[in-house]
Design an enzyme around this catalytic site. Structure first.
Site, PDB file in Angstrom:
ATOM      1  N   GLU A 176      27.159  -5.684  10.371  1.00  0.00           N
ATOM      2  CA  GLU A 176      27.065  -5.570   8.920  1.00  0.00           C
ATOM      3  C   GLU A 176      28.088  -4.535   8.472  1.00  0.00           C
ATOM      4  OE1 GLU A 176      22.728  -5.009   8.237  1.00  0.00           O
ATOM      5  OE2 GLU A 176      22.776  -7.136   7.742  1.00  0.00           O
ATOM      6  N   ASN A 200      11.891  -0.392   6.755  1.00  0.00           N
ATOM      7  CA  ASN A 200      12.262   1.029   6.679  1.00  0.00           C
ATOM      8  C   ASN A 200      13.288   1.324   5.578  1.00  0.00           C
ATOM      9  OD1 ASN A 200      14.179  -0.331   8.174  1.00  0.00           O
ATOM     10  ND2 ASN A 200      14.607   1.403   9.516  1.00  0.00           N
ATOM     11  N   CYS A 256      16.418   2.818  12.711  1.00  0.00           N
ATOM     12  CA  CYS A 256      16.727   2.037  13.919  1.00  0.00           C
ATOM     13  C   CYS A 256      17.722   2.734  14.836  1.00  0.00           C
ATOM     14  CB  CYS A 256      17.266   0.683  13.513  1.00  0.00           C
ATOM     15  SG  CYS A 256      18.627   0.806  12.354  1.00  0.00           S
ATOM     16  N   GLU A 296      20.228  -7.475  13.615  1.00  0.00           N
ATOM     17  CA  GLU A 296      20.266  -6.002  13.589  1.00  0.00           C
ATOM     18  C   GLU A 296      18.918  -5.542  14.105  1.00  0.00           C
ATOM     19  OE1 GLU A 296      22.665  -4.007  12.843  1.00  0.00           O
ATOM     20  OE2 GLU A 296      24.127  -5.367  11.944  1.00  0.00           O
ATOM     21  N   SER A 330      10.354  -7.546   4.261  1.00  0.00           N
ATOM     22  CA  SER A 330       9.182  -7.326   5.110  1.00  0.00           C
ATOM     23  C   SER A 330       7.931  -7.423   4.252  1.00  0.00           C
ATOM     24  CB  SER A 330       9.263  -5.941   5.747  1.00  0.00           C
ATOM     25  OG  SER A 330       7.992  -5.592   6.270  1.00  0.00           O
ATOM     26  N   ILE A 358       0.842  -1.204   0.000  1.00  0.00           N
ATOM     27  CA  ILE A 358       0.000   0.000   0.000  1.00  0.00           C
ATOM     28  C   ILE A 358       0.873   1.250   0.000  1.00  0.00           C
ATOM     29  CG2 ILE A 358      -1.616   1.315   1.466  1.00  0.00           C
ATOM     30  CD1 ILE A 358      -2.704  -1.504   2.282  1.00  0.00           C
TER      31      ILE A 358
HETATM   32  P1  NAD Z   1       9.698  -6.791  12.728  1.00  0.00           P
HETATM   33  O1  NAD Z   1      10.522  -7.356  13.810  1.00  0.00           O
HETATM   34  O2  NAD Z   1       8.232  -6.726  12.917  1.00  0.00           O
HETATM   35  O3  NAD Z   1       9.898  -7.619  11.374  1.00  0.00           O
HETATM   36  C1  NAD Z   1      11.177  -7.750  10.773  1.00  0.00           C
HETATM   37  C2  NAD Z   1      11.157  -8.925   9.818  1.00  0.00           C
HETATM   38  O4  NAD Z   1      11.098 -10.144  10.566  1.00  0.00           O
HETATM   39  C3  NAD Z   1       9.963  -8.953   8.869  1.00  0.00           C
HETATM   40  O5  NAD Z   1      10.413  -9.375   7.600  1.00  0.00           O
HETATM   41  C4  NAD Z   1       9.054  -9.986   9.488  1.00  0.00           C
HETATM   42  O6  NAD Z   1       8.199 -10.623   8.568  1.00  0.00           O
HETATM   43  C5  NAD Z   1      10.074 -10.962  10.052  1.00  0.00           C
HETATM   44  N1  NAD Z   1       9.580 -11.804  11.152  1.00  0.00           N
HETATM   45  C6  NAD Z   1       8.644 -11.515  12.086  1.00  0.00           C
HETATM   46  N2  NAD Z   1       8.512 -12.554  12.937  1.00  0.00           N
HETATM   47  C7  NAD Z   1       9.393 -13.504  12.544  1.00  0.00           C
HETATM   48  C8  NAD Z   1       9.729 -14.812  13.047  1.00  0.00           C
HETATM   49  N3  NAD Z   1       9.125 -15.326  14.127  1.00  0.00           N
HETATM   50  N4  NAD Z   1      10.685 -15.509  12.404  1.00  0.00           N
HETATM   51  C9  NAD Z   1      11.311 -14.991  11.332  1.00  0.00           C
HETATM   52  N5  NAD Z   1      11.023 -13.777  10.803  1.00  0.00           N
HETATM   53  C10 NAD Z   1      10.077 -13.033  11.412  1.00  0.00           C
HETATM   54  O7  NAD Z   1      10.316  -5.358  12.419  1.00  0.00           O
HETATM   55  P2  NAD Z   1       9.769  -4.220  11.466  1.00  0.00           P
HETATM   56  O8  NAD Z   1       8.543  -3.646  12.111  1.00  0.00           O
HETATM   57  O9  NAD Z   1       9.693  -4.737  10.087  1.00  0.00           O
HETATM   58  O10 NAD Z   1      10.951  -3.152  11.516  1.00  0.00           O
HETATM   59  C11 NAD Z   1      11.112  -2.229  12.534  1.00  0.00           C
HETATM   60  C12 NAD Z   1      12.133  -2.724  13.533  1.00  0.00           C
HETATM   61  O11 NAD Z   1      13.342  -3.038  12.861  1.00  0.00           O
HETATM   62  C13 NAD Z   1      12.498  -1.673  14.554  1.00  0.00           C
HETATM   63  O12 NAD Z   1      12.613  -2.256  15.824  1.00  0.00           O
HETATM   64  C14 NAD Z   1      13.847  -1.182  14.074  1.00  0.00           C
HETATM   65  O13 NAD Z   1      14.660  -0.615  15.073  1.00  0.00           O
HETATM   66  C15 NAD Z   1      14.436  -2.416  13.507  1.00  0.00           C
HETATM   67  N6  NAD Z   1      15.497  -2.104  12.550  1.00  0.00           N
HETATM   68  C16 NAD Z   1      16.792  -2.369  12.883  1.00  0.00           C
HETATM   69  C17 NAD Z   1      17.831  -2.046  12.016  1.00  0.00           C
HETATM   70  C18 NAD Z   1      19.266  -2.320  12.363  1.00  0.00           C
HETATM   71  O14 NAD Z   1      20.093  -2.340  11.457  1.00  0.00           O
HETATM   72  N7  NAD Z   1      19.626  -2.522  13.611  1.00  0.00           N
HETATM   73  C19 NAD Z   1      17.524  -1.469  10.780  1.00  0.00           C
HETATM   74  C20 NAD Z   1      16.196  -1.225  10.467  1.00  0.00           C
HETATM   75  C21 NAD Z   1      15.188  -1.553  11.359  1.00  0.00           C
END
Ligand code: NAD
Length: 487
Positions: free
Chosen positions: A461, A152, A283, A249, A177, A27
């Site tokens: 990374e 993101n 993040c 990460e 995602s 979307i």
């Molecule tokens: P999320 O944890 O909801 O999902 C991340 C990914 O994990 C998605 O592809 C999701 O489908 C997958 N996922 C969810 N449950 C899973 C499971 N049980 N097993 C395997 N995969 C699973 O995160 P989000 O809402 O997509 O992103 C936001 C979060 O990501 C924030 O907390 C942000 O800080 C973090 N983030 C971290 C970094 C970094 O480099 N440290 C970079 C970007 C975002």
């Protein structure tokens, strides 16, 4: 639909559909328009990706590293040539303004492919003299790596995982995602065009259940996830039970510390970048801005003045600074924290509510928000919000601010602003964070390792450091004399 791909998945060098898999939509967050409809992977699709990766990896690992590097650099060139269309796609999928996606997304991905393409041929083992006999080490690939992305920075995250994995001779199955599924497919196309053999980079779509199946698959050697801390914990459990290599990460609540003697305009710029870039969905954002008492009034005044100049609106207009949040779920969450901050007694300096953009009545826009007089105990100061909500906290002494900055489960980023060079290094040396900045914030060149301390992650990374997380060392003892035994 404006951005419908040829099919949902990319496996073995071609688009593949899984009509039986559960359907989901991408979307455009500015309008609410459905821009693509995809299907999550069913079990047969996951098995097809594993089979393709197994075959692809054998061919890829057998290719000379110089050639692998050349192919990755060619992919970098293709991303650069396609930067505008990739950026527009990323803007449609995420809502991030084109002003940002043109420089921070596919462009960062291209830098990463180029960097690891250049490193590929330099990866060697070592020779160890044992006095007559000797040993040597070989740096070998792990095999099939699974990459799982957050929403993101979709193509950037895909590249940050794929480039080091492929440089080391692995194959990758990447699951974007489910909120932003589109650009990883374009990366797969670019890698194929550059000469990556079929099966070396595959894209499989779906939500957490598909991610969990990939993580648990016995053929997978390594998992790298970018996401929230709760997801990281689940993935670590699954990967741990089958003893897979793991990179995590995860999220953060990073401190940005501004001492009285710093350059005010630079500090305000950093606080803006550290909280409002990508509408706060970064993040490593410095969301706890600790301001020394003598700087506080001037800082808040300039911050409010400059934030009022931010242009919110059509994400595809290059003059626009602030787009909508990525999804309704994220919008509701961020608005909830904006209300919570006021209920907790923080002082609202600006923002604090949904924003109306007349051209986009359905858009998920929120106002860039600054809370002052925030206390460490408030939930807005402790929990990751992942939206444009800045918490400004007062402090008096260096010792105090170090203790308070570290009083969190997270440890992703940290920043210090001061003109005192010794204080800058002394403070950074005591902050519990994996990626730190002095007199700037949130710059992440590919040469610099990136990752978290404490609950913010495991592994790194980028930089040379990433190589260790996508390869394994084989030690070989070579006997130059005869071998004896006790009997
Ligand atoms: P999320 O944890 O909801 O999902 C991340 C990914 O994990 C998605 O592809 C999701 O489908 C997958 N996922 C969810 N449950 C899973 C499971 N049980 N097993 C395997 N995969 C699973 O995160 P989000 O809402 O997509 O992103 C936001 C979060 O990501 C924030 O907390 C942000 O800080 C973090 N983030 C971290 C970094 C970094 O480099 N440290 C970079 C970007 C975002």
């Amino acid at each position: 639909m404006r951005a419908q791909p040829a099919a949902s998945h990319y496996i073995g060098g071609a688009y593949v559909e899984s009509p039986e898999g559960s359907a989901f939509d991408s979307i455009y967050p500015a309008t609410g328009e459905v821009i693509a409809r995809l299907h999550g992977a069913d079990d047969a699709t996951i098995e097809a990706a594993i089979a393709a990766a197994r075959e692809g990896q054998k061919l890829w690992a057998a290719m000379p590293a110089t050639e692998r590097g050349r192919v990755l650099r060619r992919a970098a060139d293709i991303l650069r040539q396609q930067n505008r269309e990739l950026s527009e796609l990323e803007t449609l999928d995420t809502g991030k303004p084109l002003q940002e996606t043109l420089i921070a997304d596919a462009a960062s991905g291209a830098d990463c492919l180029e960097y690891f393409g250049n490193l590929a041929a330099t990866l060697t083992g070592e020779h160890i003299d044992l006095g007559g006999s000797f040993a040597y080490t070989r740096r070998e690939p792990l095999g099939i790596c699974v990459g799982i992305g957050a929403w993101n920075y979709p193509i950037q995250i895909a590249c940050w995982k794929a480039a080091p994995a492929l440089a080391c001779g692995n194959a990758m199955i990447f699951k974007p995602s489910e909120v932003t599924p589109l650009s990883a497919l374009k990366l797969a196309e670019a890698l194929t065009e550059a000469g990556v053999p079929a099966g070396v980079f595959n894209v499989v779509q779906g939500a957490g259940d598909v991610g969990a199946k990939l993580v648990s698959h016995p053929a997978v050697a390594k998992v790298s996830v970018t996401g929230s801390v709760p997801t990281g914990r689940k993935v670590a459990g699954l990967a741990g039970s089958s003893l897979k290599h793991l990179t995590l990460e995860l999220g953060g609540k990073s401190p940005l510390i501004l001492f009285d003697d710093c350059d005010l305009e630079s500090a305000v710029s950093a606080a803006i970048n550290a909280n409002f870039y990508s509408t706060g969905q970064v993040c490593s954002n410095g969301t706890r801005v600790f301001v020394q008492k003598g700087l506080k009034d001037a800082f808040l005044k300039r911050l409010a003045e400059r934030t009022a100049n931010a242009v919110m609106g059509d994400p595809l207009d290059e003059a626009v600074n602030l787009g909508p949040l990525v999804s309704k779920a994220q919008y509701d969450k961020v608005l909830g924290y904006m209300k919570l901050g006021q209920d907790e007694g923080a002082r609202l300096v600006c923002g604090g509510k949904a924003a109306q953009v007349p051209q986009f009545p359905q858009g998920l826009f929120v106002e860039p928000t600054v809370f002052a007089d925030v206390q460490d105990s408030m939930r807005i100061a402790r929990e990751e919000i992942f939206g444009p909500v800045m918490c400004v906290l007062d402090f008096e002494t260096e010792e105090e601010v170090i203790t308070r900055a570290n009083a969190t489960e997270f440890g992703l980023g940290a920043g210090v602003f001061t003109r005192d060079i010794q204080r800058a290094h002394r403070v950074i040396g005591q902050l519990q964070a994996g990626t730190c900045w002095i007199n700037t914030y949130n710059l992440t060149p590919i040469q610099m390792p990136f990752g978290g301390f404490k609950s913010s992650g495991i592994g790194r990374e980028n930089g040379h450091a990433a190589i260790a997380h996508y390869s394994q060392i084989k030690s070989v003892y070579v006997e130059m004399g005869s071998t004896e035994a006790a009997y």
